[in-house]
Design a protein around this motif. Structure first.
Motif, mmCIF file in Angstrom:
data_model
loop_
_atom_site.group_PDB
_atom_site.id
_atom_site.type_symbol
_atom_site.label_atom_id
_atom_site.label_comp_id
_atom_site.label_asym_id
_atom_site.label_seq_id
_atom_site.Cartn_x
_atom_site.Cartn_y
_atom_site.Cartn_z
ATOM 1 N N GLY A 1 52.438 -4.049 32.163
ATOM 2 C CA GLY A 1 53.843 -3.763 31.906
ATOM 3 C C GLY A 1 54.216 -3.660 30.447
ATOM 4 O O GLY A 1 55.377 -3.842 30.066
ATOM 5 N N PHE A 2 53.225 -3.362 29.585
ATOM 6 C CA PHE A 2 53.485 -3.252 28.149
ATOM 7 C C PHE A 2 53.742 -1.812 27.711
ATOM 8 O O PHE A 2 53.757 -1.511 26.520
ATOM 9 C CB PHE A 2 52.304 -3.813 27.340
ATOM 10 N N GLY A 3 53.917 -0.917 28.672
ATOM 11 C CA GLY A 3 54.082 0.488 28.345
ATOM 12 C C GLY A 3 55.350 0.831 27.610
ATOM 13 O O GLY A 3 55.469 1.906 27.025
ATOM 14 N N SER A 4 56.318 -0.083 27.592
ATOM 15 C CA SER A 4 57.585 0.176 26.905
ATOM 16 C C SER A 4 57.681 -0.555 25.567
ATOM 17 O O SER A 4 58.713 -0.498 24.907
ATOM 18 C CB SER A 4 58.754 -0.251 27.808
ATOM 19 N N TYR A 5 56.613 -1.243 25.179
ATOM 20 C CA TYR A 5 56.623 -1.983 23.914
ATOM 21 C C TYR A 5 56.274 -1.048 22.761
ATOM 22 O O TYR A 5 55.213 -0.414 22.763
ATOM 23 C CB TYR A 5 55.627 -3.132 23.955
ATOM 24 N N ASN A 6 57.169 -0.957 21.786
ATOM 25 C CA ASN A 6 56.935 -0.062 20.643
ATOM 26 C C ASN A 6 55.635 -0.367 19.917
ATOM 27 O O ASN A 6 54.869 0.536 19.577
ATOM 28 C CB ASN A 6 58.110 -0.159 19.661
ATOM 29 N N ALA A 7 55.405 -1.656 19.635
ATOM 30 C CA ALA A 7 54.222 -2.041 18.876
ATOM 31 C C ALA A 7 52.948 -1.633 19.614
ATOM 32 O O ALA A 7 51.968 -1.177 18.998
ATOM 33 C CB ALA A 7 54.227 -3.542 18.626
ATOM 34 N N VAL A 8 52.944 -1.770 20.937
ATOM 35 C CA VAL A 8 51.771 -1.414 21.730
ATOM 36 C C VAL A 8 51.559 0.096 21.727
ATOM 37 O O VAL A 8 50.435 0.589 21.519
ATOM 38 C CB VAL A 8 51.927 -1.939 23.177
ATOM 39 N N ILE A 9 52.615 0.865 21.945
ATOM 40 C CA ILE A 9 52.492 2.332 21.962
ATOM 41 C C ILE A 9 52.102 2.861 20.588
ATOM 42 O O ILE A 9 51.319 3.812 20.470
ATOM 43 C CB ILE A 9 53.803 2.987 22.450
ATOM 44 N N ASN A 10 52.624 2.248 19.532
ATOM 45 C CA ASN A 10 52.235 2.661 18.176
ATOM 46 C C ASN A 10 50.745 2.455 17.952
ATOM 47 O O ASN A 10 50.065 3.298 17.350
ATOM 48 C CB ASN A 10 53.032 1.866 17.135
ATOM 49 N N SER A 11 50.220 1.330 18.442
ATOM 50 C CA SER A 11 48.779 1.076 18.328
ATOM 51 C C SER A 11 47.993 2.057 19.172
ATOM 52 O O SER A 11 46.903 2.499 18.781
ATOM 53 C CB SER A 11 48.464 -0.361 18.759
ATOM 54 N N LEU A 12 48.548 2.420 20.328
ATOM 55 C CA LEU A 12 47.888 3.382 21.203
ATOM 56 C C LEU A 12 47.853 4.767 20.552
ATOM 57 O O LEU A 12 46.837 5.484 20.619
ATOM 58 C CB LEU A 12 48.632 3.439 22.537
ATOM 59 N N ILE A 13 48.957 5.142 19.895
ATOM 60 C CA ILE A 13 49.003 6.427 19.171
ATOM 61 C C ILE A 13 47.952 6.438 18.062
ATOM 62 O O ILE A 13 47.214 7.418 17.886
ATOM 63 C CB ILE A 13 50.415 6.655 18.586
ATOM 64 N N ALA A 14 47.883 5.330 17.314
ATOM 65 C CA ALA A 14 46.903 5.235 16.227
ATOM 66 C C ALA A 14 45.477 5.317 16.759
ATOM 67 O O ALA A 14 44.593 5.919 16.122
ATOM 68 C CB ALA A 14 47.112 3.934 15.458
ATOM 69 N N PHE A 15 45.246 4.722 17.930
ATOM 70 C CA PHE A 15 43.910 4.766 18.538
ATOM 71 C C PHE A 15 43.504 6.203 18.860
ATOM 72 O O PHE A 15 42.403 6.648 18.503
ATOM 73 C CB PHE A 15 43.887 3.912 19.806
ATOM 74 N N TYR A 16 44.375 6.943 19.539
ATOM 75 C CA TYR A 16 44.033 8.312 19.921
ATOM 76 C C TYR A 16 43.905 9.232 18.710
ATOM 77 O O TYR A 16 43.089 10.166 18.707
ATOM 78 C CB TYR A 16 45.056 8.855 20.917
#
Length: 583
Positions: free
Chosen positions: A287-302
């Protein structure tokens, strides 16, 4: 004066004192004492009169003492301690004037505290003093008080206060003193105290000691696991962070958004595509799909694994984008060779009124350097000055590099001259700017000036100045740089050695180039190509062909190798050998 007159005088004074005591009890006591002294100087009072006066004194209310309120910080300076109970505003217990013990009413005032109460207060005093000193940020005074206090009287929370202050001040030495004191006191390090010790060591940069304590008190506190994982990630030990993450899952610790953000950065740095995608699905399940910090890290990963399309899709689907989201996407575009798209996104960011920061400015300046867009670069320069960023070393270094890569050397020099702090990056950028414009003498001069100012060159500086020497054909300056490499034990670096060989080859000294080549502990394909190409350009075709034969035994040639060996075949008019190399 006769006895009847004295008795009459005593009765009159007694009635006056009794009336006055109702209004001014404190004053009445002193008037009673003064009267008694006056009568004692004239005659010896009769027992009934003395008894009557003592009864009046005992029944008079005691004086009330009011102590001024003292704030917490100045309490240690003005407070006082006593083994007796303090006077209070509470009324005294009822007193029978006919009791045989006339001092009974004062027993509650003069009774000493019990030994247990005294010990408890003493312990509280030491702990309170140390806590207050920690609140004021005086670590040295706190350590001093700790060593003065009895070891058995210090509470765990007091140790935690000093360790917290040591971490905040990043004072590893003081933190170690506290740890040593704890060990010498024979105190068992529980989960709370152990967690604070781990926090202190990791915050102060001693990961090894922090890990030792962590392994002993390992618990389910996700904060400690995240702390260690981030600590290893900061020093580039991503594999250890991943190991801790797996241990964390096996231990049953419930991860949070900080855990996911950290492990994504680690997988991105390691290029672990499969594992990173697994974390993507894992975080959605949590349920972390709406967390900005998590999505930002995911963007950086890709972006790190060059899946720019997936990163942009995540960015577009993010409803509440912050400046970090925009910065991640812009810097990702620039790093993946899409500087134009980075510039477009920057303009959209400004149009939507999103506030930019230093990271935004640095990324867009890099984009301008790659695109050669000096006009936008100058606009960013002006915006940076207005935002008071021109004092930031990172901003100035990127600005200098932008002007240099855009061919505006005078702009790069102006930025350099105005900089208050010049780092090795600053000097390297200036040297590269001179070399790019063919001003090799200025590049070499700047290298020597850098050395005189006490700034130690790094690998990038060395390779840059060697390139300048190679372009200028300055063999003597190149040898000076070679001596610097020997003195600073940089000969084992493959990039430095390749640059050295290239410099010697372009300066026509293939003997020195071969000497460097033979001393190299590890050779890559660039090393072989540099030597083969150097022999061909210096009209030594036989040596080129011989070295090519040795190369084939160790690694497979590439297109550059063939481009280097074919001129040697041509100079020997060896058509057959040339055909062999092509096939």
């Amino acid at each position: 004066m006769g006895m009847p007159q004295l008795e009459l005088l005593a009765q009159r004074n007694t009635r006056g004192i009794e009336n006055n005591s109702r209004n001014h009890p404190f004053q009445a006591n002193f008037e009673t004492l003064n009267m008694q002294r006056g009568l004692d100087s004239q005659l010896e009072l009769s027992r009934p009169l003395l008894l009557q006066m003592m009864i009046l004194m005992a029944t008079a209310p005691p004086p009330k003492f009011s102590l001024p309120l003292i704030d917490k910080k100045s309490r240690g300076k003005h407070s006082f301690q006593s083994k007796y109970v303090f006077f209070s505003n509470k009324p005294y217990p009822k007193f029978d004037p006919l009791t045989p013990n006339l001092h009974f009413s004062y027993d509650t005032v003069l009774t000493p505290a019990s030994p247990a109460q005294a010990k408890e207060k003493k312990i509280t005093d030491w702990n309170t003093k140390i806590y207050e000193v920690c609140e004021m940020g005086n670590i040295h005074k706190a350590i001093e008080l700790l060593y003065m206090s009895p070891k058995t009287e210090i509470e765990s929370r007091t140790y935690c206060s000093i360790l917290q202050l040591s971490a905040e001040l990043k004072s590893l030495q003081d933190g170690k003193k506290v740890h040593s004191f704890i060990c010498s006191s024979g105190i068992s390090i529980d989960s709370i105290l152990g967690s604070k010790l781990v926090f202190m060591y990791v915050t102060c940069g001693d990961l090894r000691e922090g890990r030792l304590i962590f392994d002993k008190i390992r618990n389910e506190k996700v904060f400690l696991w995240n702390l260690l994982m981030n600590g290893y990630a900061k020093i580039g030990d991503f594999k250890e962070s991943v190991y801790l993450f797996r241990e964390m899952l096996d231990f049953g610790v419930e991860v949070n958004s900080h855990t996911v953000s950290c492990i994504l950065k680690c997988f991105a740095a390691l290029g672990s595509v499969k594992e990173g995608k697994w974390v993507h699905g894992f975080l959605l399940k949590l349920g972390f799909g709406s967390y900005n910090a998590v999505i930002n890290s995911l963007i950086a990963f890709y972006l790190k694994i060059r899946r720019v399309d997936v990163a942009r899709k995540l960015f577009d689907e993010l409803s509440d984008r912050d400046v970090i989201s925009w910065n991640s996407m812009i810097s990702g575009y620039v790093a993946n060779g899409f500087s134009e798209k980075g510039v477009e996104l920057f303009k959209k960011m400004l149009f939507l009124g999103v506030d930019v920061d230093l990271a935004t400015m640095v990324s867009i300046l890099q984009a301008c350097a790659n695109c050669g867009d000096v006009s936008l670069g100058r606009a960013v320069h002006g915006s940076g000055v207005k935002a008071n960023l021109h004092w930031k070393t990172t901003f100035c270094n990127t600005l200098l590099d932008m002007y240099a890569k855009c061919g505006v050397l005078d702009g790069a020099i102006r930025v350099f001259d105005l900089m208050g702090v010049r780092t090795v990056v600053t000097w390297t950028s200036l040297i590269a700017a001179y070399a790019r414009e063919g001003l090799s003498d200025e590049a070499i001069r700047s290298f020597h000036e850098m050395d005189r100012e006490g700034v130690s060159p790094d690998i990038f500086t060395i390779t840059t100045v060697l390139h300048a020497c190679a372009c200028n054909g300055s063999l003597e300056n190149g040898k000076d740089v070679h001596n610097f490499i020997r003195e600073n034990d940089m000969r084992s670096n493959i990039f430095v050695c390749n640059a050295l060989m290239d410099m010697y080859a372009k300066c026509g000294s293939m003997e020195d180039a071969n000497s460097v080549f033979l001393e190299m502990p590890v050779k890559d394909i660039i090393s072989w190509n540099t030597m083969i190409g150097g022999y061909s350009k210096n009209s030594l075709p036989n040596e080129a062909l011989s070295l090519f034969g040795d190369m084939v035994l160790e690694m497979k040639p590439d297109g550059t190798t063939l481009a280097c060996i074919l001129p040697a075949c041509a100079s020997l008019a060896s058509l057959d050998r040339g055909k062999e190399q092509i096939t």
